[in-house]
Design a protein around this motif. Structure first.
Motif, short mmCIF file in Angstrom:
data_model
loop_
_atom_site.label_atom_id
_atom_site.label_comp_id
_atom_site.label_asym_id
_atom_site.label_seq_id
_atom_site.Cartn_x
_atom_site.Cartn_y
_atom_site.Cartn_z
N ASP A 146 -3.09 12.26 20.09
CA ASP A 146 -2.75 12.40 18.73
C ASP A 146 -3.02 11.04 18.16
O ASP A 146 -3.40 9.92 18.62
N GLU A 147 -2.58 11.18 16.67
CA GLU A 147 -2.66 9.85 15.87
C GLU A 147 -1.97 8.87 16.70
O GLU A 147 -0.89 8.91 17.01
N GLY A 221 -2.05 0.53 25.94
CA GLY A 221 -1.29 1.51 26.69
C GLY A 221 -1.09 2.77 25.66
O GLY A 221 -1.35 2.62 24.56
N ILE A 222 -0.71 3.80 26.27
CA ILE A 222 -0.46 5.02 25.40
C ILE A 222 0.90 5.51 25.40
O ILE A 222 1.76 5.59 26.34
N ARG A 223 1.55 5.66 24.22
CA ARG A 223 2.87 6.04 23.84
C ARG A 223 3.19 7.54 24.22
O ARG A 223 2.06 8.16 24.05
N PRO A 224 4.30 7.75 24.68
CA PRO A 224 4.46 9.33 24.79
C PRO A 224 4.49 10.24 23.64
O PRO A 224 3.71 11.27 23.78
N ALA A 228 1.49 12.79 26.35
CA ALA A 228 2.20 12.59 27.38
C ALA A 228 1.38 12.56 28.69
O ALA A 228 1.91 11.83 29.73
N TYR A 229 0.27 13.06 28.50
CA TYR A 229 -0.78 13.03 29.67
C TYR A 229 -1.07 11.62 29.91
O TYR A 229 -1.01 11.17 31.07
N TRP A 230 -1.70 11.00 28.91
CA TRP A 230 -2.18 9.71 29.21
C TRP A 230 -1.23 8.63 29.36
O TRP A 230 -1.21 7.52 30.07
#
Length: 293
Positions: A146-147, A221-224, A228-230
Protein backbone atom coordinates in the motif's frame (compact mmCIF):
# COMPACT_ATOMS: atom_id res chain seq x y z
CA UNK A 1 32.10 11.98 -0.63
CA UNK A 2 28.80 11.91 2.27
CA UNK A 3 26.91 10.10 -1.09
CA UNK A 4 20.54 13.99 -2.68
CA UNK A 5 21.50 15.47 -4.51
CA UNK A 6 20.79 18.92 -8.00
CA UNK A 7 23.34 20.74 -6.35
CA UNK A 8 26.95 19.55 -6.39
CA UNK A 9 29.51 20.53 -3.82
CA UNK A 10 32.86 22.13 -3.90
CA UNK A 11 34.52 18.77 -4.33
CA UNK A 12 32.98 18.72 -7.78
CA UNK A 13 34.50 22.08 -8.53
CA UNK A 14 37.78 21.41 -6.74
CA UNK A 15 38.27 17.68 -6.30
CA UNK A 16 41.94 17.89 -5.42
CA UNK A 17 42.32 17.83 -1.65
CA UNK A 18 43.70 20.82 0.21
CA UNK A 19 45.04 21.71 3.64
CA UNK A 20 43.86 25.20 4.61
CA UNK A 21 45.78 25.24 7.87
CA UNK A 22 48.98 23.54 6.74
CA UNK A 23 49.49 25.38 3.45
CA UNK A 24 50.28 29.10 3.61
CA UNK A 25 48.34 29.93 0.47
CA UNK A 26 46.33 28.31 -2.32
CA UNK A 27 49.17 28.78 -4.79
CA UNK A 28 50.25 25.15 -4.67
CA UNK A 29 49.54 22.04 -6.70
CA UNK A 30 46.38 21.66 -4.61
CA UNK A 31 43.20 23.66 -4.88
CA UNK A 32 42.09 24.87 -1.47
CA UNK A 33 39.75 27.15 0.43
CA UNK A 34 41.45 29.99 2.25
CA UNK A 35 40.83 30.30 5.98
CA UNK A 36 38.54 33.15 7.01
CA UNK A 37 36.71 33.69 3.71
CA UNK A 38 33.58 32.44 2.00
CA UNK A 39 34.01 30.15 -0.99
CA UNK A 40 31.06 30.36 -3.39
CA UNK A 41 30.65 28.61 -6.71
CA UNK A 42 28.01 27.72 -9.28
CA UNK A 43 27.97 24.87 -11.81
CA UNK A 44 25.73 24.60 -14.87
CA UNK A 45 25.38 21.46 -16.92
CA UNK A 46 23.56 18.17 -17.15
CA UNK A 47 23.62 15.09 -14.97
CA UNK A 48 21.50 12.44 -13.32
CA UNK A 49 21.42 10.21 -10.27
CA UNK A 50 19.72 6.86 -10.82
CA UNK A 51 17.08 5.79 -8.32
CA UNK A 52 17.01 2.09 -7.38
CA UNK A 53 13.51 2.33 -5.85
CA UNK A 54 10.55 0.88 -7.72
CA UNK A 55 8.39 3.48 -9.50
CA UNK A 56 10.60 6.40 -8.44
CA UNK A 57 12.17 8.60 -11.10
CA UNK A 58 15.88 9.24 -11.51
CA UNK A 59 17.08 12.56 -10.07
CA UNK A 60 18.18 15.15 -12.68
CA UNK A 61 21.03 17.60 -12.05
CA UNK A 62 21.19 20.92 -13.91
CA UNK A 63 22.35 23.56 -11.43
CA UNK A 64 24.86 23.15 -8.61
CA UNK A 65 25.77 25.95 -6.22
CA UNK A 66 28.25 25.50 -3.38
CA UNK A 67 28.86 27.48 -0.19
CA UNK A 68 31.68 26.98 2.28
CA UNK A 69 33.46 28.88 5.06
CA UNK A 70 36.57 27.70 6.89
CA UNK A 71 37.69 29.17 10.21
CA UNK A 72 40.79 28.26 12.19
CA UNK A 73 39.18 25.33 14.03
CA UNK A 74 35.76 24.89 12.43
CA UNK A 75 34.11 25.03 9.05
CA UNK A 76 30.70 25.23 7.38
CA UNK A 77 30.39 23.32 4.12
CA UNK A 78 27.10 23.15 2.24
CA UNK A 79 25.03 22.62 5.39
CA UNK A 80 27.54 20.62 7.39
CA UNK A 81 29.39 22.03 10.40
CA UNK A 82 32.64 20.40 11.57
CA UNK A 83 35.06 21.20 14.39
CA UNK A 84 38.73 20.20 14.31
CA UNK A 85 39.92 18.50 17.50
CA UNK A 86 43.45 17.56 16.41
CA UNK A 87 45.46 18.53 13.34
CA UNK A 88 48.86 17.14 12.41
CA UNK A 89 50.91 16.71 9.26
CA UNK A 90 49.89 13.04 9.09
CA UNK A 91 46.30 13.12 10.35
CA UNK A 92 43.32 15.25 11.34
CA UNK A 93 40.47 14.39 13.74
CA UNK A 94 37.16 16.26 13.57
CA UNK A 95 33.77 16.32 15.18
CA UNK A 96 31.58 16.04 12.11
CA UNK A 97 28.01 16.32 10.86
CA UNK A 98 26.50 15.07 7.62
CA UNK A 99 23.17 14.56 5.88
CA UNK A 100 21.59 11.15 5.65
CA UNK A 101 21.77 9.85 2.10
CA UNK A 102 19.11 7.11 2.00
CA UNK A 103 16.20 9.54 2.39
CA UNK A 104 17.27 11.15 -0.90
CA UNK A 105 15.79 8.30 -2.91
CA UNK A 106 12.35 9.00 -1.44
CA UNK A 107 12.31 12.80 -1.74
CA UNK A 108 13.27 14.79 -4.85
CA UNK A 109 14.34 17.84 -2.83
CA UNK A 110 16.06 16.04 0.01
CA UNK A 111 19.20 17.90 1.17
CA UNK A 112 21.40 15.10 -0.09
CA UNK A 113 20.00 15.61 -3.59
CA UNK A 114 20.89 19.27 -3.15
CA UNK A 115 24.29 18.57 -1.59
CA UNK A 116 25.35 15.51 -3.51
CA UNK A 117 28.81 15.31 -1.96
CA UNK A 118 30.57 17.11 0.82
CA UNK A 119 33.72 19.11 0.42
CA UNK A 120 36.49 18.95 2.99
CA UNK A 121 39.47 21.05 3.91
CA UNK A 122 41.56 18.71 1.86
CA UNK A 123 39.62 17.48 -0.71
CA UNK A 124 6.84 10.78 -5.22
CA UNK A 125 5.43 7.86 -6.45
CA UNK A 126 3.56 5.01 -4.71
CA UNK A 127 4.32 1.32 -5.03
CA UNK A 128 1.67 -0.70 -6.78
CA UNK A 129 3.28 -3.76 -8.41
CA UNK A 130 5.76 -5.89 -6.50
CA UNK A 131 8.07 -8.64 -7.67
CA UNK A 132 6.83 -12.17 -8.12
CA UNK A 133 9.38 -14.37 -6.36
CA UNK A 134 9.80 -18.05 -6.99
CA UNK A 135 8.68 -20.06 -3.96
CA UNK A 136 9.33 -23.83 -3.78
CA UNK A 137 9.69 -24.00 -7.56
CA UNK A 138 6.41 -22.24 -8.32
CA UNK A 139 5.68 -18.64 -9.32
CA UNK A 140 3.35 -16.97 -6.88
CA UNK A 141 1.98 -13.42 -6.89
CA UNK A 142 2.61 -11.78 -3.54
CA UNK A 143 0.49 -9.01 -2.03
CA UNK A 144 0.94 -5.44 -3.22
CA UNK A 145 2.38 -2.77 -0.96
CA UNK A 146 0.00 0.00 0.00
CA UNK A 147 0.98 3.67 0.00
CA UNK A 148 4.30 4.13 1.76
CA UNK A 149 4.65 5.97 5.03
CA UNK A 150 7.01 8.94 4.92
CA UNK A 151 10.72 8.23 5.22
CA UNK A 152 12.13 11.30 6.96
CA UNK A 153 15.41 13.10 6.38
CA UNK A 154 17.80 13.16 9.33
CA UNK A 155 21.10 14.75 10.32
CA UNK A 156 24.06 12.64 11.43
CA UNK A 157 26.79 13.60 13.88
CA UNK A 158 29.93 11.92 15.14
CA UNK A 159 33.68 11.80 14.66
CA UNK A 160 35.94 11.43 11.63
CA UNK A 161 39.63 11.15 10.86
CA UNK A 162 41.77 11.93 7.83
CA UNK A 163 45.05 10.02 7.47
CA UNK A 164 47.51 11.35 4.87
CA UNK A 165 49.79 8.89 3.08
CA UNK A 166 51.85 8.86 -0.10
CA UNK A 167 49.31 6.41 -1.53
CA UNK A 168 46.39 8.77 -0.96
CA UNK A 169 44.16 9.94 1.86
CA UNK A 170 42.05 7.75 4.14
CA UNK A 171 38.84 9.17 5.59
CA UNK A 172 37.15 7.23 8.41
CA UNK A 173 33.93 8.35 10.07
CA UNK A 174 31.42 7.09 12.62
CA UNK A 175 28.12 8.97 12.91
CA UNK A 176 24.76 8.58 14.66
CA UNK A 177 21.25 9.89 14.08
CA UNK A 178 21.02 13.29 15.83
CA UNK A 179 17.30 13.93 15.21
CA UNK A 180 15.99 10.65 16.67
CA UNK A 181 14.47 9.60 13.34
CA UNK A 182 15.76 6.02 13.21
CA UNK A 183 18.37 5.97 16.03
CA UNK A 184 20.76 4.25 13.66
CA UNK A 185 24.52 4.46 13.14
CA UNK A 186 26.64 4.72 10.01
CA UNK A 187 30.36 4.21 9.43
CA UNK A 188 32.39 5.04 6.33
CA UNK A 189 35.83 4.23 5.03
CA UNK A 190 36.92 6.23 2.01
CA UNK A 191 40.24 6.20 0.19
CA UNK A 192 40.90 8.89 -2.39
CA UNK A 193 43.86 9.83 -4.53
CA UNK A 194 44.47 13.16 -6.25
CA UNK A 195 46.42 13.72 -9.43
CA UNK A 196 47.27 17.01 -11.16
CA UNK A 197 48.56 17.14 -14.76
CA UNK A 198 49.02 20.74 -15.87
CA UNK A 199 45.51 22.21 -16.10
CA UNK A 200 43.80 18.88 -15.43
CA UNK A 201 42.86 17.81 -11.88
CA UNK A 202 41.65 14.28 -11.10
CA UNK A 203 40.37 12.47 -8.02
CA UNK A 204 39.78 8.72 -7.71
CA UNK A 205 37.96 7.25 -4.71
CA UNK A 206 36.89 3.90 -3.23
CA UNK A 207 34.14 3.92 -0.58
CA UNK A 208 32.80 1.41 1.94
CA UNK A 209 29.61 2.62 3.64
CA UNK A 210 28.25 0.59 6.59
CA UNK A 211 24.67 1.11 7.80
CA UNK A 212 23.25 -0.36 10.99
CA UNK A 213 20.11 -2.50 11.08
CA UNK A 214 18.10 0.50 12.35
CA UNK A 215 19.03 2.58 9.29
CA UNK A 216 18.23 -0.22 6.83
CA UNK A 217 14.94 -1.07 8.54
CA UNK A 218 13.72 2.54 8.67
CA UNK A 219 14.31 3.30 4.99
CA UNK A 220 13.90 -0.08 3.31
CA UNK A 221 11.85 -2.13 5.77
CA UNK A 222 8.07 -2.49 5.37
CA UNK A 223 5.63 -1.19 8.01
CA UNK A 224 2.65 -3.40 8.93
CA UNK A 225 0.35 -0.68 7.55
CA UNK A 226 2.11 -0.91 4.16
CA UNK A 227 2.06 -4.69 3.81
CA UNK A 228 1.57 -7.31 6.49
CA UNK A 229 3.09 -9.89 4.17
CA UNK A 230 6.33 -8.03 3.48
CA UNK A 231 6.59 -6.84 7.07
CA UNK A 232 6.79 -10.49 8.01
CA UNK A 233 8.97 -11.71 5.14
CA UNK A 234 11.60 -8.98 4.84
CA UNK A 235 13.82 -8.62 7.89
CA UNK A 236 16.36 -5.80 7.80
CA UNK A 237 20.02 -6.40 8.60
CA UNK A 238 23.09 -4.18 8.78
CA UNK A 239 24.69 -3.70 5.37
CA UNK A 240 27.78 -2.38 3.57
CA UNK A 241 27.47 -0.48 0.28
CA UNK A 242 30.60 -0.14 -1.86
CA UNK A 243 31.32 2.63 -4.32
CA UNK A 244 33.73 3.98 -6.91
CA UNK A 245 34.06 7.69 -7.68
CA UNK A 246 35.87 9.71 -10.33
CA UNK A 247 35.99 13.50 -10.54
CA UNK A 248 37.91 15.70 -12.95
CA UNK A 249 38.06 19.35 -13.86
CA UNK A 250 39.98 21.34 -16.40
CA UNK A 251 41.01 24.87 -15.46
CA UNK A 252 40.00 27.32 -18.20
CA UNK A 253 40.61 30.60 -16.35
CA UNK A 254 40.98 31.84 -12.81
CA UNK A 255 37.21 31.54 -12.33
CA UNK A 256 36.01 28.99 -14.92
CA UNK A 257 36.42 25.18 -14.99
CA UNK A 258 35.10 22.32 -17.07
CA UNK A 259 33.69 19.52 -14.89
CA UNK A 260 33.03 15.81 -15.09
CA UNK A 261 31.79 13.58 -12.27
CA UNK A 262 30.97 9.85 -12.27
CA UNK A 263 30.00 7.60 -9.36
CA UNK A 264 28.82 4.05 -8.96
CA UNK A 265 27.46 2.50 -5.77
CA UNK A 266 26.87 -1.25 -5.42
CA UNK A 267 24.00 -1.62 -2.97
CA UNK A 268 24.38 -4.35 -0.36
CA UNK A 269 22.42 -7.58 -0.80
CA UNK A 270 20.73 -7.00 2.57
CA UNK A 271 19.15 -3.82 1.16
CA UNK A 272 18.48 -5.18 -2.34
CA UNK A 273 16.40 -7.93 -0.72
CA UNK A 274 13.82 -5.27 0.21
CA UNK A 275 10.73 -5.31 -2.07
CA UNK A 276 11.10 -1.54 -2.42
CA UNK A 277 14.09 -1.91 -4.76
CA UNK A 278 14.34 -3.12 -8.33
CA UNK A 279 18.03 -2.27 -8.88
CA UNK A 280 21.14 -3.32 -6.99
CA UNK A 281 23.10 -0.16 -7.77
CA UNK A 282 22.90 3.61 -8.03
CA UNK A 283 24.97 5.70 -10.45
CA UNK A 284 25.58 9.43 -10.78
CA UNK A 285 27.13 11.56 -13.51
CA UNK A 286 27.46 15.27 -14.19
CA UNK A 287 29.16 17.25 -16.97
CA UNK A 288 29.23 21.02 -17.25
CA UNK A 289 31.05 24.23 -16.39
CA UNK A 290 31.67 25.84 -13.01
CA UNK A 291 32.26 29.43 -11.99
CA UNK A 292 34.08 30.25 -8.75
CA UNK A 293 33.35 33.73 -7.39
Amino acid sequence: MKTLNAFLLTCIFFPVSSWADTVDSCESEYECIETGRWDIGLALGYGSRSNPLKDYDDIPIYLAPTFAYYGDDWYFDNGNIDYTLVEDEKYTINLTTSFSTDSAFFHRWDPSNIFLTQNNKFESSSFSTMAQPTVMGEDRRVPDIDELATRQFTYLGGIEAYIYTRAGILNLSLTHDLLNVHQGTEAKLKWFYNLAIEEWKFQFALVFDWKSKEVVDYYYGIRPSESAYWNEHYKAKSAINTGLEFTSHYVLTKHWDLLFLARYTKIADEIVASPLLNEDYSSTFFVGTAYRF
